[in-house]
Design a protein around this motif. Structure first.
Motif, PDB file in Angstrom:
ATOM      1  N   GLY A   1       0.793  -1.224   0.000  1.00 50.33           N
ATOM      2  CA  GLY A   1       0.000   0.000   0.000  1.00 50.33           C
ATOM      3  C   GLY A   1       0.825   1.272   0.000  1.00 50.33           C
ATOM      4  O   GLY A   1       0.273   2.362  -0.175  1.00 50.33           O
ATOM      5  N   LEU A   2       2.135   1.154   0.194  1.00 51.89           N
ATOM      6  CA  LEU A   2       3.009   2.322   0.262  1.00 51.89           C
ATOM      7  C   LEU A   2       3.704   2.600  -1.072  1.00 51.89           C
ATOM      8  O   LEU A   2       3.975   3.747  -1.394  1.00 51.89           O
ATOM      9  N   MET A   3       3.991   1.538  -1.836  1.00 46.87           N
ATOM     10  CA  MET A   3       4.672   1.733  -3.112  1.00 46.87           C
ATOM     11  C   MET A   3       3.761   1.635  -4.327  1.00 46.87           C
ATOM     12  O   MET A   3       3.886   2.406  -5.279  1.00 46.87           O
ATOM     13  N   LEU A   4       2.830   0.690  -4.331  1.00 47.18           N
ATOM     14  CA  LEU A   4       2.031   0.465  -5.534  1.00 47.18           C
ATOM     15  C   LEU A   4       1.273   1.707  -6.017  1.00 47.18           C
ATOM     16  O   LEU A   4       1.114   1.871  -7.235  1.00 47.18           O
ATOM     17  N   PRO A   5       0.809   2.612  -5.129  1.00 44.79           N
ATOM     18  CA  PRO A   5       0.100   3.784  -5.649  1.00 44.79           C
ATOM     19  C   PRO A   5       0.922   4.679  -6.566  1.00 44.79           C
ATOM     20  O   PRO A   5       0.340   5.443  -7.352  1.00 44.79           O
ATOM     21  N   ILE A   6       2.261   4.624  -6.495  1.00 41.99           N
ATOM     22  CA  ILE A   6       3.041   5.507  -7.366  1.00 41.99           C
ATOM     23  C   ILE A   6       3.495   4.814  -8.651  1.00 41.99           C
ATOM     24  O   ILE A   6       4.120   5.454  -9.507  1.00 41.99           O
ATOM     25  N   VAL A   7       3.193   3.518  -8.817  1.00 40.28           N
ATOM     26  CA  VAL A   7       3.628   2.813 -10.015  1.00 40.28           C
ATOM     27  C   VAL A   7       3.110   3.486 -11.294  1.00 40.28           C
ATOM     28  O   VAL A   7       3.868   3.670 -12.255  1.00 40.28           O
ATOM     29  N   PRO A   8       1.822   3.890 -11.374  1.00 40.52           N
ATOM     30  CA  PRO A   8       1.382   4.569 -12.603  1.00 40.52           C
ATOM     31  C   PRO A   8       2.152   5.858 -12.897  1.00 40.52           C
ATOM     32  O   PRO A   8       2.345   6.198 -14.074  1.00 40.52           O
ATOM     33  N   LEU A   9       2.595   6.554 -11.868  1.00 34.31           N
ATOM     34  CA  LEU A   9       3.384   7.767 -12.093  1.00 34.31           C
ATOM     35  C   LEU A   9       4.761   7.417 -12.662  1.00 34.31           C
ATOM     36  O   LEU A   9       5.278   8.110 -13.543  1.00 34.31           O
ATOM     37  N   VAL A  10       5.356   6.320 -12.172  1.00 28.16           N
ATOM     38  CA  VAL A  10       6.637   5.869 -12.725  1.00 28.16           C
ATOM     39  C   VAL A  10       6.457   5.452 -14.176  1.00 28.16           C
ATOM     40  O   VAL A  10       7.275   5.787 -15.042  1.00 28.16           O
ATOM     41  N   TRP A  11       5.383   4.718 -14.456  1.00 28.84           N
ATOM     42  CA  TRP A  11       5.094   4.340 -15.843  1.00 28.84           C
ATOM     43  C   TRP A  11       4.979   5.575 -16.728  1.00 28.84           C
ATOM     44  O   TRP A  11       5.492   5.594 -17.848  1.00 28.84           O
ATOM     45  N   ALA A  12       4.290   6.593 -16.227  1.00 26.82           N
ATOM     46  CA  ALA A  12       4.087   7.811 -17.024  1.00 26.82           C
ATOM     47  C   ALA A  12       5.423   8.460 -17.358  1.00 26.82           C
ATOM     48  O   ALA A  12       5.637   8.928 -18.487  1.00 26.82           O
ATOM     49  N   ALA A  13       6.330   8.507 -16.388  1.00 31.58           N
ATOM     50  CA  ALA A  13       7.642   9.109 -16.632  1.00 31.58           C
ATOM     51  C   ALA A  13       8.428   8.293 -17.655  1.00 31.58           C
ATOM     52  O   ALA A  13       9.062   8.859 -18.563  1.00 31.58           O
ATOM     53  N   ARG A  14       8.377   6.970 -17.521  1.00 31.28           N
ATOM     54  CA  ARG A  14       9.125   6.129 -18.463  1.00 31.28           C
ATOM     55  C   ARG A  14       8.536   6.217 -19.859  1.00 31.28           C
ATOM     56  O   ARG A  14       9.274   6.270 -20.861  1.00 31.28           O
ATOM     57  N   ALA A  15       7.203   6.239 -19.951  1.00 32.23           N
ATOM     58  CA  ALA A  15       6.551   6.320 -21.256  1.00 32.23           C
ATOM     59  C   ALA A  15       6.837   7.653 -21.946  1.00 32.23           C
ATOM     60  O   ALA A  15       6.798   7.740 -23.181  1.00 32.23           O
ATOM     61  N   ALA A  16       7.123   8.685 -21.141  1.00 36.91           N
ATOM     62  CA  ALA A  16       7.463   9.987 -21.707  1.00 36.91           C
ATOM     63  C   ALA A  16       8.922  10.070 -22.149  1.00 36.91           C
ATOM     64  O   ALA A  16       9.366  11.102 -22.642  1.00 36.91           O
ATOM     65  N   GLY A  17       9.665   8.981 -21.967  1.00 34.51           N
ATOM     66  CA  GLY A  17      11.033   8.924 -22.453  1.00 34.51           C
ATOM     67  C   GLY A  17      12.104   9.217 -21.434  1.00 34.51           C
ATOM     68  O   GLY A  17      13.287   9.293 -21.782  1.00 34.51           O
ATOM     69  N   HIS A  18      11.725   9.347 -20.157  1.00 34.87           N
ATOM     70  CA  HIS A  18      12.708   9.653 -19.120  1.00 34.87           C
ATOM     71  C   HIS A  18      13.308   8.366 -18.556  1.00 34.87           C
ATOM     72  O   HIS A  18      12.663   7.310 -18.535  1.00 34.87           O
ATOM     73  N   GLU A  19      14.543   8.471 -18.092  1.00 37.98           N
ATOM     74  CA  GLU A  19      15.179   7.352 -17.406  1.00 37.98           C
ATOM     75  C   GLU A  19      14.715   7.352 -15.954  1.00 37.98           C
ATOM     76  O   GLU A  19      14.778   8.387 -15.280  1.00 37.98           O
TER      77      GLU A  19
END
Length: 406
Positions: free
Chosen positions: A12-30
């Motif tokens: 419950g502490l990490m999974l909520p930010i996974v979509p934000l990490v995906w968004a950054a990676r999909a935008a081309g960021h490392e």
């Protein structure tokens, strides 16, 4: 741009930010996600580059073991002593402060990972002080992300009870030991992922204490990946009711509450999906014919076809039904569970009851109300529609990068 994401090692502490990490990676960021314990494997299975900042020690398992033995974990105690932090460890343990223990065990490894990765930005969850300290150590800007539906450090009542952004004894000791400069890092924004009618934001707001802007962001549920069973894609012939107690409650309190829920729902004309993960269900005995135990199955696999969710009040477990417009029955356990339950009741999207006094007749009556009274479904649909209008994680990443590049 290179972005270091940091979070504590709980579902419950990490999974909520996974979509934000995906968004950054999909935008081309490392990107790189710094956490530890089981979450490194969970994140890797989600397709994310992970780094274990406390390898060879399962701090989450040790934390749970310590809670079960008056707060003491010999392994963590030895590690703290080796780092010259015995006194700080004892205080965190005696205070029942898991986040202090995460700070003690994860900060040094996160700083090391940050130095090796060379990020331009740190994104940390509000409750993960190690992220704040690594940004201060490396002189990097911060995007702080709320990961709870239950509370935010923006809330006046929370601020009144907690000096959340100051240094306690643990952070002071770590600053001295790791040569971290005094003062907070440069935070250019904080994220509140709640719907406005459940305590969140309709638009940007400055923090009344330090002027740092608060931004709204849509909550996108991520509960893990799975092969979705065929039955979950079909609308059932009778109401589908999901049941879960999360990953921590069964370890802490056993399955007695689950037994009451199963007996109550077993006597109703509903289809019950019991998502109990790795919990040993032997004490429940034979399950009623309408109860299907599916082990670990992400809630998002069956919530689109569900009519009710019965759960313990975990923040992510509370937020996911809101996304899918599903009413909820919350039997809150501990930590912030009662806060989640109160928000559910106040908004009219569900009901709550103390699990210590919940009996079969009470649970059954509440479930029947939630399935038959249209007001709960209407309120849940309103919140879902409200959430859909909030800025997406992708738009938050775009806005963040634009500000940094100014």
């Amino acid at each position: 741009m290179r972005i270091l994401f940091t979070a504590a090692p709980g579902y419950g502490l990490m999974l909520p930010i996974v979509p934000l990490v995906w968004a950054a990676r999909a935008a081309g960021h490392e990107v790189l996600v710094a956490t530890t314990a089981e979450m490194t494997d969970v994140g890797a299975r989600a397709g994310l580059p992970m780094v274990d900042v406390f390898p060879q020690h399962d701090v989450w398992a040790e934390l749970l073991r310590g809670i079960g033995s008056d707060g003491e974990s010999p392994v963590l105690e030895r590690l703290a002593a080796a780092k010259g932090l015995s006194e700080e460890y004892q205080k965190a343990s005696q205070a029942g402060n898991p986040f202090g223990l995460f700070t003690l065990t994860m900060t040094e490894g996160t700083i090391d990972a940050g130095r090796a990765f060379g990020p331009d930005l740190v994104v940390h969850t509000t409750d993960h002080v190690a992220g704040r300290l690594v940004a201060a150590a490396l002189g990097l800007p911060v995007l702080e992300v709320g990961n709870r539906i239950s509370w935010s450090s923006r809330d006046a009542d929370f601020r009144a009870k907690t000096e959340f952004y100051g240094d306690d004894e643990i952070t002071l000791a770590l600053r001295a030991k790791l040569d971290i400069p005094d003062g907070p890092p440069r935070v250019f924004a904080r994220i509140d992922p709640r719907a406005p009618s459940m305590g969140g934001l309709a638009a940007d707001e400055p923090d009344p204490q330090d002027g740092i802007p608060w931004w709204p962001m849509r909550f996108v549920p991520f509960n893990g990946g799975a092969v979705v069973p065929e039955w979950a894609l079909r609308r059932p012939e009778r109401p589908r009711v999901g049941v879960t107690l999360g990953t921590v409650v069964p370890i802490m309190t056993g399955t007695s509450n689950l037994s009451v829920v199963i007996e109550a729902l077993g006597g109703m004309d509903v289809e019950v999906i019991l998502a109990a993960g790795k919990t040993d269900l032997a004490d429940l005995g034979p399950l009623p014919a309408n109860v299907h135990s599916v082990g670990f199955l992400p809630l998002s696999a069956f919530l689109p076809t569900a009519s009710l969710m019965v759960h313990h009040g975990g923040s992510g477990t509370t937020a996911a039904p809101l996304h899918y417009a599903v009413p909820q029955l919350v039997l809150p356990a501990f930590a912030d569970n009662p806060m989640s339950a109160q928000r559910v009741v106040d908004r009219g999207v569900g009901l709550s009851h103390d699990p210590a006094t919940a009996d079969v007749a009470t649970v059954r009556a509440m479930a029947e109300r939630l399935l038959t009274e249209p007001a709960f479904r209407t309120a849940a649909r309103e919140v879902s529609e409200e959430m859909a209008t909030q800025p997406s994680p992708h738009s938050v990443i775009e806005r963040t990068i634009a500000l940094i590049n100014q």
